[in-house]
Design an enzyme around this catalytic site. Structure first.
Site, PDB file in Angstrom:
ATOM      1  N   SER A  80     -29.925  16.872 -74.196  1.00  0.00           N
ATOM      2  CA  SER A  80     -28.977  17.743 -74.891  1.00  0.00           C
ATOM      3  C   SER A  80     -27.751  17.943 -74.006  1.00  0.00           C
ATOM      4  CB  SER A  80     -29.647  19.074 -75.224  1.00  0.00           C
ATOM      5  OG  SER A  80     -30.725  18.882 -76.119  1.00  0.00           O
ATOM      6  N   HIS A 106     -24.739  16.983 -75.210  1.00  0.00           N
ATOM      7  CA  HIS A 106     -23.755  15.995 -75.662  1.00  0.00           C
ATOM      8  C   HIS A 106     -23.341  16.245 -77.112  1.00  0.00           C
ATOM      9  CE1 HIS A 106     -24.780  14.033 -71.987  1.00  0.00           C
ATOM     10  NE2 HIS A 106     -25.992  13.712 -72.389  1.00  0.00           N
ATOM     11  N   LYS A 129     -29.107   5.220 -75.604  1.00  0.00           N
ATOM     12  CA  LYS A 129     -28.083   4.957 -74.592  1.00  0.00           C
ATOM     13  C   LYS A 129     -28.758   4.396 -73.338  1.00  0.00           C
ATOM     14  CE  LYS A 129     -26.555   9.115 -74.118  1.00  0.00           C
ATOM     15  NZ  LYS A 129     -27.736   9.678 -74.788  1.00  0.00           N
ATOM     16  N   ASP A 165     -34.024   7.601 -70.732  1.00  0.00           N
ATOM     17  CA  ASP A 165     -34.041   7.357 -72.173  1.00  0.00           C
ATOM     18  C   ASP A 165     -34.707   6.025 -72.502  1.00  0.00           C
ATOM     19  OD1 ASP A 165     -30.745   8.809 -72.827  1.00  0.00           O
ATOM     20  OD2 ASP A 165     -32.700   9.736 -72.547  1.00  0.00           O
ATOM     21  N   HIS A 178     -22.964  12.876 -67.546  1.00  0.00           N
ATOM     22  CA  HIS A 178     -23.933  13.751 -66.875  1.00  0.00           C
ATOM     23  C   HIS A 178     -23.396  14.187 -65.513  1.00  0.00           C
ATOM     24  CE1 HIS A 178     -26.409  11.019 -69.460  1.00  0.00           C
ATOM     25  NE2 HIS A 178     -26.869  12.183 -69.855  1.00  0.00           N
ATOM     26  N   ASP A 215     -41.646  12.567 -54.118  1.00  0.00           N
ATOM     27  CA  ASP A 215     -42.678  13.013 -55.066  1.00  0.00           C
ATOM     28  C   ASP A 215     -43.629  11.909 -55.512  1.00  0.00           C
ATOM     29  OD1 ASP A 215     -40.846  13.013 -58.245  1.00  0.00           O
ATOM     30  OD2 ASP A 215     -41.037  11.515 -56.672  1.00  0.00           O
ATOM     31  N   CYS A 216     -43.446  10.679 -55.023  1.00  0.00           N
ATOM     32  CA  CYS A 216     -44.240   9.561 -55.543  1.00  0.00           C
ATOM     33  C   CYS A 216     -45.739   9.754 -55.291  1.00  0.00           C
ATOM     34  CB  CYS A 216     -43.763   8.246 -54.932  1.00  0.00           C
ATOM     35  SG  CYS A 216     -44.593   6.781 -55.585  1.00  0.00           S
ATOM     36  N   SER A 223     -41.860   7.167 -62.983  1.00  0.00           N
ATOM     37  CA  SER A 223     -43.131   6.514 -62.653  1.00  0.00           C
ATOM     38  C   SER A 223     -44.112   6.602 -63.816  1.00  0.00           C
ATOM     39  CB  SER A 223     -43.752   7.168 -61.410  1.00  0.00           C
ATOM     40  OG  SER A 223     -42.965   6.929 -60.270  1.00  0.00           O
TER      41      SER A 223
END
Length: 598
Positions: free
Chosen positions: A57, A59, A107, A112, A226, A431-432, A476
């Site tokens: 959101s 956009h 996009k 996405d 963004h 964070d992997c 991931s």
């Protein structure tokens, strides 16, 4: 310049749903699944191809503002500047699916593409009879991203995406077939270019107010939607009659090796180039200024020998309240193109001119420009990735060994978490390890509950894909979910009869990797998890043990590779070379495979 950090809202957390409910109040033909943030046509014609889009959101009016008769069937909305997850997208597909099929338009942003792609593949895995009735189109129209910079990730998707929606939606509304709608969607996506420019970045509601990004005398060319930085700044801010020709040069160039994306013939051509011009308000530009931009853009194109067939101007795809605008050109077909399956320019223009009953679509004249002197809130329904009665049930050759192998891999990932986290603190965002541990822990719970069983490997693989999506999340989770969804499809498509043997697994893994390649441009050597996966597939002919050894070696070799994609692409290269840290994602794949082999 100061950044506006005050907003009209109830709470930042409720803003997206509040806005969608307001949209449905404005447009009674719409309905809303509030829990999944899906806006859709309440009454749709099942004999017409459905179009689904979505993204973060912020956009507006994109994407939900274009849902309505003549354009989109459904839009799936994430939080501000964040992709919706695959569960939301699957719900959108469920609400839009029909006899004719669906075209999913996204996009080109990693989140996405992965989450919408994951939803499509999970849908195909759960409904194999409908797999060929869901098509996928990625739109990347930003000419500010050069070919070298975007070699792996491609160009970003900007306001030109709206023209793709409109033309494809109009053709679908006329009753065209799925293949016809998909074909024209791809064609339009290949013929658009967009360049953005801003006076300042925007502020995301609910975040701390930041320092001003640009000085009062600066303007930034090539900004994304963004808050991504552009490719250059100008100071002082030039007048429009100097700025617009620079922007058009980005769009029209046929000699720039980095940014000549569209096949313009140039000013000296006997047959002039013909275009549709879209002037888009990024959110904070006044209508007064926008009119002047239209005038200068139309004049600049005329001076460049380009014939403007249509002009559209207004607020189509914003970056919240960014004080800026973007220019989009759709290069129309020419008889000189001589390319098979190319639509006629008259067809494209007529589809663009077709009426659309949506609040986001602005008025257009439907002619060449003059010379220059009740809402319905749906009930929440679960759309979790679970095996359906339509999937093929295939037992493992050794059901108990199948479960033990899964448990070994999950335990190995949990034990390896501290080391993977250490690697990712250097080579990524840290964070992997925790992401993989969360997924492994959740899979073990599924094994204990009996949902993952050696008597139904397809259902088990679909369940693992669902766990990866729901419990891992992010990039991931989407990558693993797409791979396992592809694995489930491969098992079903390649199966003959009897238990899943080594040959079936090998062909299914190969199929899954090709599915993954549909949604990521990373290819080995890339310092990502595709390096060990590709090595595994390449060596499967030598046997599983040899293939695992090759994958492990490929994972280790990522320590000496330059980052072309993935988390490490944003880490300063010298540090990676000095530390010699393998890619954490590749190391996770190595851990899984070695535990399976054990």
């Amino acid at each position: 310049m100061s950044v506006q950090s005050k907003h009209f809202l109830n709470t930042p957390e409720s803003l997206v749903v509040d806005s969608l409910e307001g949209l449905c109040a404005l447009n009674p033909q719409l309905a809303l699944d509030a829990a999944n943030k899906v806006v859709y046509l309440a009454k749709r014609d099942p004999s017409k191809v459905a179009l689904i889009c979505g993204g973060g959101s912020g956009h507006e009016p994109a994407h939900a503002g274009f849902v309505g008769e003549g354009i989109l069937t459904a839009a799936v909305c994430g939080s501000v500047f964040a992709s919706p997850n695959a569960s939301q997208v699957r719900r959108g597909i469920q609400l839009a699916e029909n006899d004719k099929g669906v075209v999913i338009i996204v996009k080109n942003y990693t989140g996405d593409v992965l989450n919408f792609g994951l939803a499509k593949e999970q849908y195909a895995a759960q409904h194999p009879d409908k797999a060929d009735r869901a098509k996928f189109v990625i739109v990347g129209d930003d000419v500010a991203v050069g070919k070298t910079q975007g070699k792996i990730v491609g160009r970003r998707g900007l306001a030109g995406t709206v023209l793709v929606y409109k033309i494809a939606g109009a053709l679908a509304n006329r009753g065209a077939s799925l293949d016809e709608v998909h074909s024209i969607t791809q064609w339009v996506a290949s013929r658009i270019g967009t360049i953005g420019v801003g006076l300042e970045h925007c502020h995301v509601p609910g975040t701390a107010a930041g320092d001003s990004h640009l000085s009062p005398s600066e303007i930034e060319i090539g900004m994304g939607i963004h808050n991504e930085p552009g490719n250059r700044r100008l100071s002082p801010v030039p007048p429009l009659n100097e700025l617009i020709p620079q922007l058009l040069e980005h769009l029209l160039s046929t000699t720039d090796p980095e940014r000549s994306f569209l096949p313009f013939k140039g000013k000296n051509s006997e047959v002039p180039d013909k275009v549709v011009l879209l002037v888009n308000n990024l959110g904070g530009t006044s209508e007064l200024e926008l009119g002047a931009i239209v005038k200068e853009a139309t004049k600049g194109l005329h001076d460049a020998g380009v014939q403007v067939e249509r002009v559209l101007s207004g607020t189509f795809m914003t970056s919240l309240n960014m004080p800026g605008f973007s220019l989009t050109l759709l290069l129309l077909p020419s008889p000189a193109d001589n390319v098979p399956s190319t639509p006629e320019a008259a067809t494209i223009l007529s589809l663009l001119d077709d009426s659309a009953n949506t609040p986001g679509w602005r008025w257009s004249s439907g002619s060449t420009p003059g010379s220059i002197s009740q809402s319905s809130v749906g009930k929440t329904e679960s759309s979790a990735a679970v095996p359906s009665s339509e999937t093929t049930k295939i037992p493992a050759a050794d059901p108990s060994a199948f479960l033990e192998a899964i448990k070994r891999s999950c335990t190995a990932l949990i034990n390896e978490e501290p080391e993977i986290t250490r690697m990712d603190n250097i080579a990524g965002d840290g964070d992997c390890g925790l992401t993989l541990k969360a997924g492994a822990t959740a899979v073990l719970k599924e094994v204990e509950s009996g949902r993952i069983t050696g008597h139904d490997v397809v259902g088990s693989v679909i369940a693992i894909a669902g766990v990866a999506e729901e419990q891992m999340g992010g990039t991931s989770g989407a990558l693993y979910s797409i791979f396992f969804s592809g694995l489930a499809q491969g098992l079903q498509q390649k199966s003959s009869s009897g238990p899943a043997d080594a040959t079936l697994w090998a062909s299914a893994v190969t199929y899954a990797l090709q599915k993954l390649y549909s949604y990521t441009r990373a290819r080995p050597p890339s310092r990502t998890l595709v390096d060990p996966l590709d090595a595994l597939v390449s060596e499967l002919g030598t046997g599983f043990e040899g293939a695992v050894k090759a994958a492990a070696a490929a994972a280790l070799n990522t320590r000496d590779l330059a980052a072309k994609a993935g988390r490490s692409a944003y880490v300063e290269g010298d540090r990676l070379r000095t530390e010699r840290i393998p890619d954490p994602g590749a190391w996770g794949v190595k851990t899984i495979l070695e535990a399976l082999l054990a």
